[in-house]
Scaffold this active site. Structure first.
Site, short mmCIF file in Angstrom:
data_model
loop_
_atom_site.label_atom_id
_atom_site.label_comp_id
_atom_site.label_asym_id
_atom_site.label_seq_id
_atom_site.Cartn_x
_atom_site.Cartn_y
_atom_site.Cartn_z
N GLY A 167 -107.60 -78.08 -26.49
CA GLY A 167 -108.80 -77.27 -26.76
C GLY A 167 -110.07 -78.08 -26.86
CB ILE A 168 -111.13 -81.02 -28.86
CG1 ILE A 168 -111.07 -80.21 -30.15
CG2 ILE A 168 -112.34 -81.97 -28.89
CD1 ILE A 168 -110.78 -81.04 -31.41
CG ASN A 198 -109.56 -82.92 -39.29
OD1 ASN A 198 -110.25 -83.73 -39.90
ND2 ASN A 198 -110.06 -81.88 -38.64
CG ASP A 229 -119.27 -83.45 -40.71
OD1 ASP A 229 -118.85 -82.28 -40.74
OD2 ASP A 229 -118.52 -84.44 -40.81
NE ARG A 251 -119.38 -77.68 -37.73
CZ ARG A 251 -118.10 -77.97 -37.91
NH1 ARG A 251 -117.73 -78.89 -38.80
NH2 ARG A 251 -117.17 -77.35 -37.21
CG HIS A 293 -114.83 -84.56 -40.68
ND1 HIS A 293 -115.94 -83.83 -40.30
CD2 HIS A 293 -113.77 -83.97 -40.06
CE1 HIS A 293 -115.57 -82.85 -39.49
NE2 HIS A 293 -114.25 -82.91 -39.33
CG MET A 351 -114.26 -81.90 -32.50
SD MET A 351 -115.16 -82.75 -33.82
CE MET A 351 -114.32 -82.16 -35.28
C1 LMR Z 1 -114.25 -79.29 -37.98
O1 LMR Z 1 -115.00 -79.81 -38.81
O2 LMR Z 1 -114.56 -78.28 -37.35
C2 LMR Z 1 -112.92 -79.93 -37.71
O3 LMR Z 1 -112.68 -80.94 -38.63
C3 LMR Z 1 -111.79 -78.97 -37.65
C4 LMR Z 1 -111.46 -78.32 -38.98
O4 LMR Z 1 -110.27 -78.19 -39.28
O5 LMR Z 1 -112.37 -77.90 -39.69
#
Ligand code: LMR
Length: 346
Positions: free
Chosen positions: A37-38, A154, A184, A187, A211, A262
């Site tokens: 997906g990524i 993750n 991050d 966003r 994160h 991502m």
């Molecule tokens: C995110 O920040 O979107 C990723 O780390 C995926 C997640 O599980 O949140």
């Protein structure tokens, strides 16, 4: 805030021939998990990068589509990059299969492992994803020990320490292991742009710590637009950035986590790493081995240079709100780092 961590430019090993800086457009990049997906959009963005000469798309035979298919598809883009697919059966080891794929790589991006489902924390993924990352990292240690590894696995807060310690044990540079936290920043910039009615392209909010949840600390006071956000709006905005990954997980209703944003963020980091390798220094936030705080791993601004990470930059000045939040960040991050260090010991 501590002092900048100087890994001298002479430390670490060179790309190919010692001391040689690669020229523009000559890099070999691998995306491990490149048919997922990524991985698919990330592979596409890297195939579009004019600095990429060869792109290897590696994934398991059970991936969404065969990696050879992704490679064939991307191979039709009118770009100079040559795209190759590499597949491995489940249960096989990357170290036994990835010699051709990884040899000569300058950058390996690893969007691998299981995504969260609603109700899960990133921590819940540790055991399964650490084993997946370990297989790939061990293969990189063998076939491309000088490459920069960008881990999108993750929980980044624990996986990066685990993998960097494995590199250290092998006598390799732990700063080659880079946790991707660029999303991050992306966003924080986007949400700040929305509140301030400004183009997020001209906003660059450093995000430090880690994160996951409260460890994600956007430093709004350090950007020229973000520092004008009214003080009473900061706690909610901070929380919005912290919860953004979970918001995507919930919106996808059990069908995965952030993939497109991502990939965008991973490619932003990847482009900066390649620019650094060819001698154009770039700064991005990333989660790496660090001595700028009392924790051994921390996300902060990092300078990428000719060997990968060339400097871990100090956190800079914090306002009162950020100083308080920093205590919260450290309390949570400490335990998550320990999980990773313990894994590396076993
Ligand atoms: C995110 O920040 O979107 C990723 O780390 C995926 C997640 O599980 O949140």
């Amino acid at each position: 805030a501590g002092e900048g961590q100087g890994q001298s430019e002479g430390q670490g090993q060179g790309q190919g021939c010692e001391g040689e800086v690669k020229s523009a457009g000559n890099f070999k990049v691998c995306v491990c998990g490149g048919a997922g997906g990524i991985g698919q959009p990330l592979s596409m963005l890297m195939a579009l990068d004019p600095n990429v000469k060869e792109l290897c798309v590696f994934d398991l035979s059970v991936a969404m589509v065969p990696p050879a298919g992704v490679a064939a598809d991307l191979g039709h883009l009118e770009r100079k990059s040559e795209v190759k697919g590499y597949v491995m059966e489940v249960g096989q080891k990357p170290i036994d299969n990835l010699k051709e794929c990884l040899t000569g790589c300058d950058l390996v991006l690893v969007p691998a492992g299981m995504p969260r489902k609603p109700g899960m924390t990133r921590d819940d993924l540790f055991k399964v994803n650490a084993d997946i990352a370990k297989g790939i990292v061990e293969a990189c240690a063998k076939f491309c020990p000088d490459a920069v590894l960008g881990l999108v696995v993750n929980p980044v807060n624990s996986i990066v320490p685990a993998m960097a310690e494995l590199y250290k044990k092998k006598g390799l540079d732990p700063l080659k292991i880079v946790g991707v936290t660029t999303l991050d920043v992306v966003r924080a910039n986007k949400f700040c742009g929305e509140i301030m009615n400004k183009n997020p392209n001209y906003i660059n909010v450093p995000v430090v710590g880690g994160h996951a949840g409260t460890t994600i600390l956007p430093l709004f006071s350090q950007d020229k637009v973000a520092k004008l956000i009214p003080e009473d709006k900061i706690p909610d905005l901070d929380k919005h950035v912290q919860d953004a990954g979970t918001d995507v997980v919930n919106a996808k209703s059990g069908k995965g986590s952030a993939t497109l944003s991502m990939a965008y963020a991973g490619a932003r980091l990847g482009r900066s790493v390649l620019a650094g390798l060819m001698g154009k220094k770039r700064t991005e936030c990333a989660y790496v081995k660090s001595d700028i705080t009392d924790l051994p791993y921390f996300a902060s601004k990092v300078q990428f240079g000719e060997k990968g990470v060339s400097k871990v930059l100090p956190i800079g000045e914090l306002n009162e709100y950020e100083t308080k939040r920093m205590e919260e960040v450290k309390a949570q991050l400490k335990g998550e780092i320990e999980t990773g260090l313990k894994y590396a010991e076993d």
